[in-house]
Design a protein around this motif. Structure first.
Motif, PDB file in Angstrom:
ATOM      1  N   ASP A   1      -3.122   8.513   1.720  1.00 50.77           N
ATOM      2  CA  ASP A   1      -2.753   9.798   2.304  1.00 50.77           C
ATOM      3  C   ASP A   1      -2.896   9.804   3.824  1.00 50.77           C
ATOM      4  O   ASP A   1      -2.169  10.519   4.506  1.00 50.77           O
ATOM      5  CB  ASP A   1      -3.615  10.912   1.706  1.00 50.77           C
ATOM      6  CG  ASP A   1      -3.302  11.130   0.232  1.00 50.77           C
ATOM      7  OD1 ASP A   1      -2.132  11.401  -0.085  1.00 50.77           O
ATOM      8  OD2 ASP A   1      -4.216  11.018  -0.600  1.00 50.77           O
ATOM      9  N   LEU A   2      -3.840   9.020   4.339  1.00 53.46           N
ATOM     10  CA  LEU A   2      -4.012   8.933   5.788  1.00 53.46           C
ATOM     11  C   LEU A   2      -4.565   7.566   6.156  1.00 53.46           C
ATOM     12  O   LEU A   2      -5.591   7.134   5.615  1.00 53.46           O
ATOM     13  CB  LEU A   2      -4.963  10.008   6.305  1.00 53.46           C
ATOM     14  CG  LEU A   2      -5.238   9.969   7.819  1.00 53.46           C
ATOM     15  CD1 LEU A   2      -3.985  10.378   8.603  1.00 53.46           C
ATOM     16  CD2 LEU A   2      -6.412  10.870   8.204  1.00 53.46           C
ATOM     17  N   VAL A   3      -3.880   6.882   7.069  1.00 57.17           N
ATOM     18  CA  VAL A   3      -4.398   5.658   7.674  1.00 57.17           C
ATOM     19  C   VAL A   3      -5.119   6.057   8.956  1.00 57.17           C
ATOM     20  O   VAL A   3      -4.510   6.639   9.860  1.00 57.17           O
ATOM     21  CB  VAL A   3      -3.270   4.656   7.984  1.00 57.17           C
ATOM     22  CG1 VAL A   3      -3.839   3.409   8.663  1.00 57.17           C
ATOM     23  CG2 VAL A   3      -2.521   4.279   6.717  1.00 57.17           C
ATOM     24  N   ALA A   4      -6.419   5.783   9.016  1.00 55.29           N
ATOM     25  CA  ALA A   4      -7.232   6.131  10.193  1.00 55.29           C
ATOM     26  C   ALA A   4      -7.452   4.867  11.011  1.00 55.29           C
ATOM     27  O   ALA A   4      -8.066   3.913  10.538  1.00 55.29           O
ATOM     28  CB  ALA A   4      -8.561   6.731   9.763  1.00 55.29           C
TER      29      ALA A   4
ATOM     30  N   GLY B   1       5.850  -0.258  12.858  1.00 50.28           N
ATOM     31  CA  GLY B   1       6.015  -0.535  11.438  1.00 50.28           C
ATOM     32  C   GLY B   1       5.367   0.520  10.566  1.00 50.28           C
ATOM     33  O   GLY B   1       5.893   0.883   9.501  1.00 50.28           O
ATOM     34  N   LEU B   2       4.229   1.049  11.026  1.00 46.17           N
ATOM     35  CA  LEU B   2       3.536   2.105  10.290  1.00 46.17           C
ATOM     36  C   LEU B   2       4.392   3.370  10.242  1.00 46.17           C
ATOM     37  O   LEU B   2       4.518   4.021   9.191  1.00 46.17           O
ATOM     38  CB  LEU B   2       2.191   2.379  10.972  1.00 46.17           C
ATOM     39  CG  LEU B   2       1.131   3.163  10.211  1.00 46.17           C
ATOM     40  CD1 LEU B   2       0.707   2.445   8.951  1.00 46.17           C
ATOM     41  CD2 LEU B   2      -0.078   3.421  11.114  1.00 46.17           C
ATOM     42  N   ARG B   3       4.995   3.701  11.371  1.00 49.26           N
ATOM     43  CA  ARG B   3       5.870   4.879  11.423  1.00 49.26           C
ATOM     44  C   ARG B   3       7.114   4.685  10.563  1.00 49.26           C
ATOM     45  O   ARG B   3       7.517   5.573   9.810  1.00 49.26           O
ATOM     46  CB  ARG B   3       6.284   5.167  12.873  1.00 49.26           C
ATOM     47  CG  ARG B   3       5.143   5.655  13.764  1.00 49.26           C
ATOM     48  CD  ARG B   3       5.695   6.216  15.060  1.00 49.26           C
ATOM     49  NE  ARG B   3       6.373   5.183  15.846  1.00 49.26           N
ATOM     50  CZ  ARG B   3       5.791   4.416  16.761  1.00 49.26           C
ATOM     51  NH1 ARG B   3       4.494   4.570  17.017  1.00 49.26           N
ATOM     52  NH2 ARG B   3       6.482   3.518  17.438  1.00 49.26           N
ATOM     53  N   GLU B   4       7.748   3.514  10.679  1.00 51.33           N
ATOM     54  CA  GLU B   4       8.972   3.244   9.924  1.00 51.33           C
ATOM     55  C   GLU B   4       8.734   3.296   8.422  1.00 51.33           C
ATOM     56  O   GLU B   4       9.616   3.707   7.651  1.00 51.33           O
ATOM     57  CB  GLU B   4       9.533   1.876  10.323  1.00 51.33           C
ATOM     58  CG  GLU B   4      10.066   1.826  11.744  1.00 51.33           C
ATOM     59  CD  GLU B   4      10.349   0.406  12.204  1.00 51.33           C
ATOM     60  OE1 GLU B   4      10.319  -0.507  11.345  1.00 51.33           O
ATOM     61  OE2 GLU B   4      10.588   0.202  13.408  1.00 51.33           O
ATOM     62  N   ALA B   5       7.527   2.872   7.998  1.00 53.04           N
ATOM     63  CA  ALA B   5       7.207   2.878   6.570  1.00 53.04           C
ATOM     64  C   ALA B   5       6.829   4.266   6.067  1.00 53.04           C
ATOM     65  O   ALA B   5       6.627   4.460   4.860  1.00 53.04           O
ATOM     66  CB  ALA B   5       6.079   1.890   6.284  1.00 53.04           C
ATOM     67  N   GLY B   6       6.732   5.231   6.965  1.00 54.51           N
ATOM     68  CA  GLY B   6       6.479   6.609   6.565  1.00 54.51           C
ATOM     69  C   GLY B   6       5.033   6.947   6.293  1.00 54.51           C
ATOM     70  O   GLY B   6       4.744   7.979   5.662  1.00 54.51           O
TER      71      GLY B   6
ATOM     72  N   LEU C   1       0.806  -1.221   0.000  1.00 53.73           N
ATOM     73  CA  LEU C   1       0.000   0.000   0.000  1.00 53.73           C
ATOM     74  C   LEU C   1       0.838   1.269   0.000  1.00 53.73           C
ATOM     75  O   LEU C   1       0.289   2.368   0.044  1.00 53.73           O
ATOM     76  CB  LEU C   1      -0.933  -0.004   1.216  1.00 53.73           C
ATOM     77  CG  LEU C   1      -1.958  -1.140   1.257  1.00 53.73           C
ATOM     78  CD1 LEU C   1      -2.688  -1.150   2.597  1.00 53.73           C
ATOM     79  CD2 LEU C   1      -2.952  -1.022   0.109  1.00 53.73           C
ATOM     80  N   GLY C   2       2.150   1.137  -0.047  1.00 50.20           N
ATOM     81  CA  GLY C   2       3.026   2.300  -0.014  1.00 50.20           C
ATOM     82  C   GLY C   2       2.732   3.275  -1.145  1.00 50.20           C
ATOM     83  O   GLY C   2       2.607   2.882  -2.306  1.00 50.20           O
ATOM     84  N   GLY C   3       2.594   4.548  -0.815  1.00 52.79           N
ATOM     85  CA  GLY C   3       2.335   5.580  -1.794  1.00 52.79           C
ATOM     86  C   GLY C   3       0.894   5.708  -2.234  1.00 52.79           C
ATOM     87  O   GLY C   3       0.574   6.578  -3.056  1.00 52.79           O
TER      88      GLY C   3
END
Length: 347
Positions: free
Chosen positions: A107-110, A139-144, A102-104
């Motif tokens: 815009d927002l994971v809620a 992992g969510l933070r590390e993936a940006g 799902l990278g890119g």
């Protein structure tokens, strides 16, 4: 501004009722035993049509959208059309494989949260739900990924809002949305009497003002309550915008959110809105066709119920904050009758 009082022009997509949890407050009665998914080609076409109708945000929810195999394709389509994308999830399935896929595209994971760990686990009907969600955040933070939390406010957890805000801030969330519980779906029977009162809404509003001052720009707060004074201006805007928005291609000027439910039905405002005001089913017509039919007929009925709801909320009241979507749905259900609103077949 559209008739539902929402600033963004949002298409909400619920592609499936499949979920890894069976939450007590689930409005779509999703769960592990649900297996049917909407055809991705129907949804891809609907997203294309929605962009032409003026929508600029695609918000995918569920069920648990991470279980929908067509999710990357839907999000890719939206991004190609220049739309912003959000995905609402319980967070448990955000493993590295899915994040990479799902990278890119988001815009927002809620991420849904229901209070302190004990409250969250109780409403999620799982003793491990909170810990499993929390373990996915690094992992969510590390993936940006940019992410935020959606807090379900009930009559019993308004005092937990400061804890939730502190947790969101410490975990690096960008936003915290406060959404009042609505007794629909499974909550209608399992959580009867748990919706926040006007007093709870006012307390939540005060909490948000204080917490906003504490966390500043590091954490943005959103509340799904509306101050009654806002409806006077909305009524004037509604009268000015209505004639122009009835032209083809202007559905977003009338309805936001526009909701595609898990069975393919398209309704205004929110999941479960009375079908008497709905657009019909994607299984029968394209979204463009449904929009044209609706604007030629049922849009007037929807406008009437919006106006009546606003006028009612402008009457004197002890407390100023209301749940607009709950009040609109309640008014629509009271106004609808089989004699006056023939139902569109959806099967």
């Amino acid at each position: 501004m559209n008739w539902t009082g929402c600033h963004q022009r949002v298409l909400q997509v619920h592609p499936s009722r499949r979920c890894n949890l069976k939450c007590l407050h689930c409005y779509s009665t999703s769960g592990p035993r649900e297996v049917d998914d909407l055809d991705r080609h129907l949804l891809l076409g609907a997203i294309r049509d929605a962009a032409c109708e003026g929508y600029n945000v695609v918000s995918v929810s569920g069920g648990e959208p991470l279980l929908y195999s067509g999710l990357p394709e839907l999000l890719h389509q939206a991004k190609q059309l220049g739309l912003r994308t959000t995905v609402t999830t319980n967070g448990i399935l955000l493993n590295r494989r899915r994040l990479s896929m799902l990278g890119g595209l988001i815009d927002l994971v809620a991420i849904s949260i229901d209070g302190i760990p004990e409250s969250h686990n109780r409403l999620r009907d799982s003793g491990l739900a909170f810990q499993a969600m929390r373990e996915r955040l690094p992992g969510l933070r590390e993936a940006g990924f940019r992410f935020g939390f959606i807090f379900t406010l009930t009559r019993h957890n308004v005092n937990e809002l400061p804890w939730v805000a502190k947790f969101a801030h410490e975990e690096g969330a960008r936003s915290l949305q406060i959404h009042p519980l609505e007794e629909a779906g499974r909550a209608e029977s399992l959580l009867q009497g748990s919706s926040p009162t006007d007093v709870d809404a006012a307390m939540a509003w005060l909490h948000v003002n204080r917490l906003s001052a504490r966390y500043g720009k590091r954490l943005t707060f959103h509340t799904d309550f509306v101050h009654r004074n806002a409806f006077e201006g909305l009524l004037l805007q509604m009268e000015n915008l209505a004639p122009a928005c009835r032209e083809p291609g202007h559905l977003a000027g009338l309805v936001s959110p526009l909701v595609i439910e898990a069975d393919g039905d398209v309704v205004p405002a929110q999941y479960g809105f009375p079908r008497e005001y709905g657009l019909g089913s994607l299984r029968h017509k394209t979204l463009t066709e449904l929009a044209a039919d609706w604007m030629a007929g049922r849009s007037a009925r929807f406008a009437t119920v919006c106006r009546r709801t606003m006028e009612g909320l402008l009457q004197p009241a002890e407390l100023p904050f209301v749940n607009w979507y709950q009040e609109l749905t309640r008014c629509a259900r009271q106004a609808a009758s089989p004699e006056s609103f023939p139902i569109i077949a959806t099967s």
